[in-house]
Write an enzyme that holds these catalytic residues in place. Structure first.
Site, short mmCIF file in Angstrom:
data_model
loop_
_atom_site.label_atom_id
_atom_site.label_comp_id
_atom_site.label_asym_id
_atom_site.label_seq_id
_atom_site.Cartn_x
_atom_site.Cartn_y
_atom_site.Cartn_z
N LEU A 6 -8.57 10.99 8.10
CA LEU A 6 -7.73 12.16 8.27
C LEU A 6 -6.27 11.74 8.37
CD1 LEU A 6 -9.90 14.03 10.96
CD2 LEU A 6 -10.05 14.17 8.46
N ARG A 51 -1.77 19.02 -0.12
CA ARG A 51 -2.77 19.28 -1.16
C ARG A 51 -3.76 20.34 -0.69
NH1 ARG A 51 -4.50 13.16 -2.11
NH2 ARG A 51 -3.00 12.75 -0.45
N ASN A 60 0.86 -1.19 0.00
CA ASN A 60 0.00 0.00 0.00
C ASN A 60 0.89 1.23 0.00
OD1 ASN A 60 -1.71 2.14 0.48
ND2 ASN A 60 -2.73 1.23 2.25
N ARG A 82 -2.84 -1.57 -3.44
CA ARG A 82 -3.77 -0.44 -3.46
C ARG A 82 -3.47 0.39 -4.70
NH1 ARG A 82 -2.80 5.13 -0.26
NH2 ARG A 82 -4.72 6.21 -0.81
N MET A 135 1.14 16.92 11.00
CA MET A 135 0.31 17.45 12.08
C MET A 135 1.03 17.39 13.42
SD MET A 135 -2.50 18.90 13.04
CE MET A 135 -3.61 18.77 11.63
N ARG A 136 1.85 16.37 13.64
CA ARG A 136 2.57 16.26 14.90
C ARG A 136 3.49 17.45 15.12
NH1 ARG A 136 4.77 10.37 13.36
NH2 ARG A 136 5.03 11.61 11.46
N GLU A 184 -6.53 -0.76 5.57
CA GLU A 184 -6.71 -0.91 4.12
C GLU A 184 -6.02 -2.18 3.62
OE1 GLU A 184 -6.53 3.68 2.62
OE2 GLU A 184 -4.84 2.91 3.77
N ILE A 193 -3.98 10.97 11.42
CA ILE A 193 -4.36 12.07 12.29
C ILE A 193 -5.60 11.69 13.09
CG2 ILE A 193 -5.16 14.46 12.36
CD1 ILE A 193 -3.53 14.97 9.81
N GLY A 194 -6.57 11.11 12.44
CA GLY A 194 -7.81 10.75 13.12
C GLY A 194 -7.61 9.76 14.25
N LYS A 204 2.91 1.10 3.37
CA LYS A 204 2.51 0.08 4.33
C LYS A 204 2.58 -1.28 3.64
CE LYS A 204 -0.69 3.26 6.65
NZ LYS A 204 -2.10 3.50 7.03
N HIS A 235 -10.13 6.91 -1.02
CA HIS A 235 -9.99 6.27 0.30
C HIS A 235 -11.03 5.17 0.51
CE1 HIS A 235 -7.91 10.23 1.57
NE2 HIS A 235 -6.99 9.29 1.41
N SER A 284 -2.25 12.27 5.87
CA SER A 284 -1.56 13.11 4.90
C SER A 284 -2.49 13.38 3.72
CB SER A 284 -0.28 12.43 4.43
OG SER A 284 0.38 13.22 3.47
N GLY A 285 -3.25 12.37 3.34
CA GLY A 285 -4.40 12.55 2.46
C GLY A 285 -5.64 12.52 3.34
#
Length: 403
Positions: free
Chosen positions: A208, A240, A8, A92, A282-283, A377, A327-328, A15, A180, A210-211
């Site tokens: 949520l 993006r 993936n 994927r 985000m970190r 995924e 992130i989520g 991944k 997704h 990077s994409g």
């Protein structure tokens, strides 16, 4: 043992999973891992089926500057660690276009068709197809299965998938696809196990990472999504832009920017990175004292809340909201602030459960259930790959040590 290898490749991570095939309908995870932070803070992590860590190390940025380099690093690690002789490899693939509404066994004709969609997913499609080509060149008899991020959304009504442009463009394939889908498909099936009381109701899933995108589900099926023709629309992402007035693009072109420059701007220099001027991670933004980092976070949360309202309208109400992806799953701050924004819909966050990262993060009194559910995924890809293999004589498939 007979195995399926899953690859993936995303826009900033790779991944992988290796699954043992127990029978024609059952799989057993052998090892899973990923390289994330590609090009910024690359890190290889892997664990065995008993969750014991078998790798956890930071990698030099110069070794993993891009996703193709990350794929090579994964291959090297598998070669050093496992004797991988898979029955098949599942991949994927971001964009299946109008042709593919389900996973497909890859041959040269399929690969040629998928190449046409590189301009519609330039961060993903090239990375998705590169390992397929490499494996086909070395092991042409080894089955490879492409699993599409667009397939889950193909049941949308025509009114959802159309743009307000002449119909001839829709006939050419210019339509809203959504992405997704493998993540949403997994979460939809997972909800049936962990929250059956809401699994068939009105649910918004927020993927949520990077994409980033969001999907409205009714009875476990996609009815609307924030992404459209490409994986650029909707929410702002790591690099993006997300939704943008088409007039801005005309303005940039009139100023003298060519198509390649506009594409690079929208895909690689915008989003959290563009607003903050600091990072797409985000970190890093959450720990920064820079006001621009705070603005990027605020914008991200604001757009999530706006799209939540849109998707709730498409569903005619809301029964549950699910956070997933990098992130989520990991940012308690983002979940808390989004949960607060959903208060008008009847959501009530449980701060303690959210801080602990529990599956259910809403209070018992909340009219909208809030959940944080890890996505998988790769497992969906493995299951789809096995389903296609099950239609064949497994004993006739060549085993190749492809790592």
């Amino acid at each position: 043992m007979d195995t399926i290898l899953v690859v993936n490749a995303g826009s900033s991570s790779v991944k992988f999973q290796v699954h043992e095939v127990l029978d024609r309908s059952d799989l057993n995870l052998v090892v899973k891992g990923q390289i994330d932070g590609v090009g910024t803070q690359p890190r290889l992590r892997a664990e065995a089926m008993d969750t014991a860590s078998v790798a956890d190390r930071t990698l030099p940025v110069e070794q993993v500057r891009d996703v193709p380099a990350a794929i090579q690093t994964v291959g090297n690690w598998l070669r050093e660690t496992l004797e991988v002789e898979p029955l098949a490899v599942g991949h994927r693939v971001a964009h299946g276009g109008p042709e593919y509404d389900r996973p497909v066994l890859v041959d040269n004709a399929v690969l040629a068709k998928l190449e046409r969609y590189v301009p519609l997913a330039p961060l993903h499609q090239p990375n998705n197809l590169a390992p397929i080509r490499t494996i086909r060149s070395r092991f042409p008899q080894l089955p490879q299965v492409a699993c599409f991020d667009t397939a889950f959304h193909r049941g949308h009504e025509a009114i959802v998938d159309h743009f307000a442009i002449p119909e001839r463009f829709y006939a050419e394939g210019v339509r809203r696809y959504g992405f997704h889908g493998l993540s949403y498909e997994y979460i939809a099936k997972r909800l049936a196990a962990i929250a059956p009381q809401i699994a068939d109701k009105r649910v918004i899933i927020a993927h949520l990472g990077s994409g980033a995108s969001m999907c409205a589900l009714s009875q476990g099926r996609s009815v609307e999504s924030t992404m459209g023709f490409t994986a650029l629309d909707g929410l702002p992402m790591g690099t993006r832009s997300g939704q943008i007035d088409p007039g801005v693009l005309l303005y940039l072109i009139q100023k003298g920017m060519d198509a390649a420059s506009v594409q690079d701007l929208l895909y690689r220099e915008s989003g959290l990175k563009g607003i903050s001027g600091i990072s797409n991670d985000m970190r890093e933004l959450e720990t920064s004292a820079n006001p621009a980092a705070r603005l990027a976070i605020d914008y991200f949360i604001y757009r999530i809340s706006l799209y939540a309202g849109m998707l709730a309208a498409a569903l005619g109400g809301l029964d549950a909201f699910v956070f997933t992806a990098g992130i989520g799953e990991n940012s308690a701050l983002v979940r808390a602030r989004v949960g607060e924004k959903l208060g008008w819909l009847g959501a009530e966050l449980d701060p303690a459960a959210n801080a602990m990262g529990g599956l259910t993060i809403s209070t018992p009194a909340s009219r909208v259930a809030l959940h944080a559910v890890p996505t998988n995924e790769e497992l969906m890809i493995a299951r789809h790959t096995l389903a296609i293999l099950s239609k064949r004589d497994l004993t006739s498939i060549p085993r190749e040590r492809i790592a």
